[in-house]
Structure formats: structure tokens, C-alpha cells
Design a protein around this motif. Structure first.
Motif, PDB file in Angstrom:
ATOM      1  N   VAL A 105      50.220  33.825  42.076  1.00 17.07           N
ATOM      2  CA  VAL A 105      49.088  33.865  42.999  1.00 17.07           C
ATOM      3  C   VAL A 105      48.333  35.171  42.794  1.00 17.07           C
ATOM      4  O   VAL A 105      48.934  36.250  42.832  1.00 17.07           O
ATOM      5  CB  VAL A 105      49.555  33.774  44.465  1.00 17.07           C
ATOM      6  N   ALA A 106      47.024  35.086  42.592  1.00 20.24           N
ATOM      7  CA  ALA A 106      46.173  36.275  42.536  1.00 20.24           C
ATOM      8  C   ALA A 106      45.463  36.418  43.878  1.00 20.24           C
ATOM      9  O   ALA A 106      44.968  35.427  44.433  1.00 20.24           O
ATOM     10  CB  ALA A 106      45.158  36.154  41.402  1.00 20.24           C
ATOM     11  N   THR A 107      45.430  37.631  44.405  1.00 16.78           N
ATOM     12  CA  THR A 107      44.816  37.854  45.711  1.00 16.78           C
ATOM     13  C   THR A 107      43.647  38.826  45.606  1.00 16.78           C
ATOM     14  O   THR A 107      43.652  39.731  44.769  1.00 16.78           O
ATOM     15  CB  THR A 107      45.847  38.420  46.708  1.00 16.78           C
ATOM     16  N   ASN A 135      44.397  38.065  35.823  1.00 16.49           N
ATOM     17  CA  ASN A 135      45.827  38.267  36.070  1.00 16.49           C
ATOM     18  C   ASN A 135      46.621  36.975  36.203  1.00 16.49           C
ATOM     19  O   ASN A 135      47.684  36.817  35.584  1.00 16.49           O
ATOM     20  CB  ASN A 135      46.027  39.109  37.329  1.00 16.49           C
ATOM     21  N   SER A 136      46.124  36.040  37.024  1.00 16.84           N
ATOM     22  CA  SER A 136      46.939  34.850  37.259  1.00 16.84           C
ATOM     23  C   SER A 136      47.098  34.030  35.980  1.00 16.84           C
ATOM     24  O   SER A 136      48.149  33.427  35.744  1.00 16.84           O
ATOM     25  CB  SER A 136      46.328  33.987  38.377  1.00 16.84           C
ATOM     26  N   HIS A 137      46.070  34.025  35.135  1.00 10.98           N
ATOM     27  CA  HIS A 137      46.185  33.312  33.869  1.00 10.98           C
ATOM     28  C   HIS A 137      47.175  34.016  32.937  1.00 10.98           C
ATOM     29  O   HIS A 137      48.024  33.370  32.307  1.00 10.98           O
ATOM     30  CB  HIS A 137      44.810  33.219  33.198  1.00 10.98           C
ATOM     31  N   THR A 160      52.943  37.614  43.062  1.00 14.70           N
ATOM     32  CA  THR A 160      51.584  37.872  43.505  1.00 14.70           C
ATOM     33  C   THR A 160      51.037  39.058  42.722  1.00 14.70           C
ATOM     34  O   THR A 160      51.792  39.900  42.237  1.00 14.70           O
ATOM     35  CB  THR A 160      51.512  38.177  45.005  1.00 14.70           C
ATOM     36  N   THR A 161      49.740  39.120  42.612  1.00 14.26           N
ATOM     37  CA  THR A 161      49.099  40.261  41.963  1.00 14.26           C
ATOM     38  C   THR A 161      47.910  40.704  42.794  1.00 14.26           C
ATOM     39  O   THR A 161      47.121  39.879  43.256  1.00 14.26           O
ATOM     40  CB  THR A 161      48.665  39.903  40.527  1.00 14.26           C
ATOM     41  N   GLY A 162      47.835  42.013  42.998  1.00 10.09           N
ATOM     42  CA  GLY A 162      46.779  42.589  43.825  1.00 10.09           C
ATOM     43  C   GLY A 162      47.279  42.928  45.216  1.00 10.09           C
ATOM     44  O   GLY A 162      48.202  42.296  45.747  1.00 10.09           O
TER      45      GLY A 162
END
Length: 437
Positions: free
Chosen positions: A207-209, A229-231, A273-275
Motif C-alpha cells: 500500500v502506498a500512502t 513505490n507500490s509498483h 506500507t510506504t510513506g
């Protein structure tokens, strides 16, 4: 034991990377084992030792197309040791002649026996006649059908595969923790195994936030950042052997984030998660997941780690099933390094793979580099084997934050917390990336 590097990190309010990784990985357990059909087991890790139920080969068989014979009938009383010509096409040349009494294919099953001066025409994989101890290749004969003339004599045992020559019944084929490769699948199948007990591939949700994120297919504008990022992390999780699912972008909405993560626990063994891992006004992930509820601490702990790039990392569990969650920084370079340092070992541990960390080598540094004090730096680099043995490593331009450097790298140069500069010619640690090139 506390090292000087650990003390320096503590003085800066940072947790040493080794301590942090140890505390996280100790909380994870390998996924429960599954009994899988052999065709589905590829890419998983064995959860128990595997023993051969049958020998391989299961019976004496021909290894090549040719003629199964008794060596004493073709050797000329032992004079044919090695690949020795025993016949010449010139007048007066000698020849060995045997009667061909039958043909045997791979599907033949009736036992047959050789008599002196006879042979069988055999296909590779066919069961050997009783008494045969050599198979003469077709190309060393005149390929006769009722009788055959043999021009060259192989060594005794040539072209023959004996029962259990490769694997005997009861032999250990693979230890628990072994990766199921295509070659191992072949060995297991050949010895009669149709099912194996493995650790399942972890299901990893990414999940990118961030309110600023937009999906790929467009360029970034002021106030917008393309979600790389999510890719990238979905691809990285798949490369690590996970079943990776990209959820996409989640806005900085507290209820939306909570609901999304709760929904994903139904299909995830690990959530990444990222961000939002920092302490800025827009870092919603840290604020939401670390929030206390009554007397209870939040489900995720965020730690400032002595890591460069990307010091802020989060780890904990979410949902009633307490699914592990790894929270990585939003900067793409920091997210990719964070994945290598934290998320990839977590995936390997869940999968039961050993070792959980990438292999590393010591390499001769080709260029002087500097590094921030008190932080363990992971820098994209190119590793090459030296002609005389060992390795060299060339740091790539732009440092650890550059995506182009990460795309070109086949290794990560590791500079410890106490290193402020590493001179050309010194020996350094390098993690090897298993890029398929």
C-alpha cells in the motif's frame, strides 16, 4: 555486548540496525506448512526433510541408443580396453559380429536374458537384458538388424545405468528449508514423490500512502508525485518469492487507512506500507498506527534506526488476526533500501527460507567514498569478480537515493556506522543482489 557504533547511535537517539532487525525478526514465525502437489511446490521452501521412497534409476537401464551386450563377447579377450578400434574397413580388417535377438524400448517390461554371442537392440531408457554389462552406441556399429558388426569397443559398463546409481531408496533428498527448484522437482518426481510439505509463499500486500500520490502513466506536477513505490515494492516482493498484491494508493485519511488495512488482513500474511513514517505534519501512517487507545499502545512501533537512507521504520501488527505490517519511508530510494534491509528478511522468515539475508562478499573498493557518521549506509554499486580471485566494487553515481543507481546495481555497498570515509583500495562489505541479467 555494546559496540562503539552502537553507543554512537544511541547518543544520536537512533537504534542500531542490528538491534532493530533482531527485535523485529524475533517476533515473526514461519507460516504453517502445507501438503502440496509436486507441480505446485516450485518456488516454496520445504517444511520437512524429504527421503527417497524408491531408487533412481528404478532398474538397470540403457543410457544410450545402441546394442546391449556382454563385454566379454566384444572385447576380444580383454584387448579392447578403452575406445579401441577392433575392425577396419580395409581388406583383412577384424570385426566383432553378434546376433541381434530382439529389440527393447523404454516401455518394454518382460525380463529377457542374453546368451553368449548375442545382443539386444535397445533404446535409451530401456531395461537391460539380464547379463548385459555394456551398451555399444549405434554410431559405433553398422546398425544391423539381424546381426550387427561392432567397430569400436567401449569400456565395460559404458552406456549402462544401474539401479540406484543416482539415488538409493531411503536416501535424504533435501533438508527442511531447501528451496524447491525445477531440478529438485525432477529428482522428487523421479523417485516416486507426488506431494511434499512446504511453507507457503507469503501473501504480501503493498500500500502506498499520501495525498500527493498519482498513479503511473503521467508525469509529476507541483503538488503531485507519481507512485513509483507500490509498483517497485510489489516487484521486489515477487522477486523475494512472495505472492505480491499491489493495492495502490491510499490518501492520508485516518478512517480510510484503518479500513483499508483491516480489509487487507483477510488476504495477507504481511502488509507493507510506504510513506508517512516520519514526524512531519503529513505523516499520517505514523500518527494513526502508533496512536494509543486507552491504556494500550498502538499496534505499530515506529523507530528511528541508524540507517541511511531512510531512518524511520515501522513494525507491528494490524487487525484481529495480528497480521505483521512493515512501514517503509516514502522516498523511493529509501523505500527500496528499507525493503532490502527489513521487508525482504521478513518475507524469507515467513517462507521458512534460510538464510533470511542476502549473501555478502568482501570486495576491493575502486573509488573513495564518504558516509554520514553514526549511520549504516547501503549504497548502490556494481560488483565484479577479479581474474585472480575475489571481488571489486564500484560505487554508482548519485549515492543511495538515486533510482537509476539502484536499477543498475548488482550489489549494495555497506558502510558501517563508524565509517565516515572509505578509501579506494580498502576492503568493504557488499550485499549481492540476485538480478537476472
Amino acid at each position: 555486548m555494546t559496540t562503539t557504533a552502537d553507543a554512537e547511535a544511541a547518543e544520536n537517539g537512533l537504534t542500531p540496525l542490528a538491534d532493530y532487525l533482531g527485535s523485529v525478526l524475533r517476533r515473526l514465525r514461519a507460516l504453517p506448512p502445507l501438503d502440496l502437489d509436486l507441480t505446485q511446490a516450485y518456488g516454496n521452501v520445504l517444511a520437512e526433510d524429504v527421503v527417497a521412497p524408491h531408487s533412481f534409476p528404478a532398474f538397470d537401464q540403457a543410457a544410450v541408443d545402441g546394442y546391449a551386450a556382454r563385454w566379454e563377447d566384444i572385447s576380444g579377450g580383454g584387448r579392447g580396453v578403452g575406445y579401441v578400434p577392433v575392425q577396419s574397413s580395409r581388406p583383412g580388417g577384424r570385426t566383432v559380429r553378434l546376433n541381434v535377438v530382439g529389440d527393447l524400448g523404454a516401455a518394454s517390461w518382460r525380463p529377457v536374458r542374453l546368451t553368449p554371442g548375442s545382443c539386444f537392440s535397445v533404446a535409451a531408457g530401456a531395461p537391460l537384458p539380464i547379463g548385459a554389462d555394456v551398451v555399444v552406441p549405434v554410431e559405433w556399429t553398422d546398425q544391423g538388424m539381424a546381426a550387427v558388426e561392432i567397430f569400436r569397443v567401449p569400456k565395460r559398463g559404458y552406456g549402462v545405468r544401474r539401479t540406484g546409481e543416482e539415488v538409493t531408496a531411503g536416501a535424504l533428498l533435501a533438508h527442511s528449508g531447501t528451496y524447491v527448484s525445477p531440478a529438485l522437482v525432477a529428482v522428487l518426481a523421479a523417485t516416486g514423490i507426488g506431494h511434499v510439505v512446504v511453507r507457503p509463499s507469503p501473501r504480501v500486500v503493498i500500500v502506498a500512502t499520501g495525498d500527493e500520490l498519482v498513479d503511473v502513466g503521467r508525469g509529476s506536477q507541483p503538488g503531485q508525485v507519481v507512485d513509483a513505490n507500490s509498483h517497485a515494492l510489489t516487484a521486489a516482493a515477487a522477486e523475494a518469492g512472495a505472492l505480491a498484491y499491489r493495492v495502490g494508493i491510499c490518501d492520508d485519511d485516518p478512517e480510510g487507512l484503518r479500513g483499508l488495512l483491516e480489509d487487507q488482513t483477510l488476504r495477507a500474511d504481511l502488509i507493507i506500507t510506504t510513506g508517512g513514517t516520519g514526524t512531519g505534519p503529513g505523516d499520517m501512517v505514523r500518527r494513526i498506527l502508533s496512536r494509543r487507545e486507552g491504556s494500550r499502545a498502538g499496534p505499530v512501533t515506529f523507530t528511528d534506526v541508524a540507517l541511511y537512507p531512510g531512518t524511520a521504520l515501522g513494525f507491528g501488527t494490524v487487525g484481529a488476526e495480528e497480521v505483521p505490517v512493515v512501514c517503509l519511508p516514502g522516498d523511493p530510494g529509501a523505500a527500496m533500501i528499507g525493503f532490502e534491509v527489513l521487508a525482504r528478511p521478513a518475507i524469507n522468515l515467513l517462507a521458512g527460507a534460510e538464510p533470511v539475508f542476502r549473501p555478502s562478499v568482501r570486495a576491493h573498493l575502486l573509488e573513495t567514498v564518504s558516509s554520514p557518521v553514526g549511520l549504516r549506509e547501503f549504497r548502490p554499486a556494481h560488483v565484479a569478480e577479479r581474474r585472480g580471485g575475489g571481488y571489486t566494487v564500484q560505487p554508482l553515481n548519485g549515492g543511495p537515493f538515486t533510482l537509476s543507481g539502484l536499477a543498475e546495481a548488482n550489489g549494495l555497498l555497506v558502510l558501517g556506522e563508524r565509517v565516515t570515509a572509505a578509501a579506494a583500495g580498502s576492503t568493504v562489505d557488499v550485499l549481492l543482489l540476485d538480478r537476472r541479467r
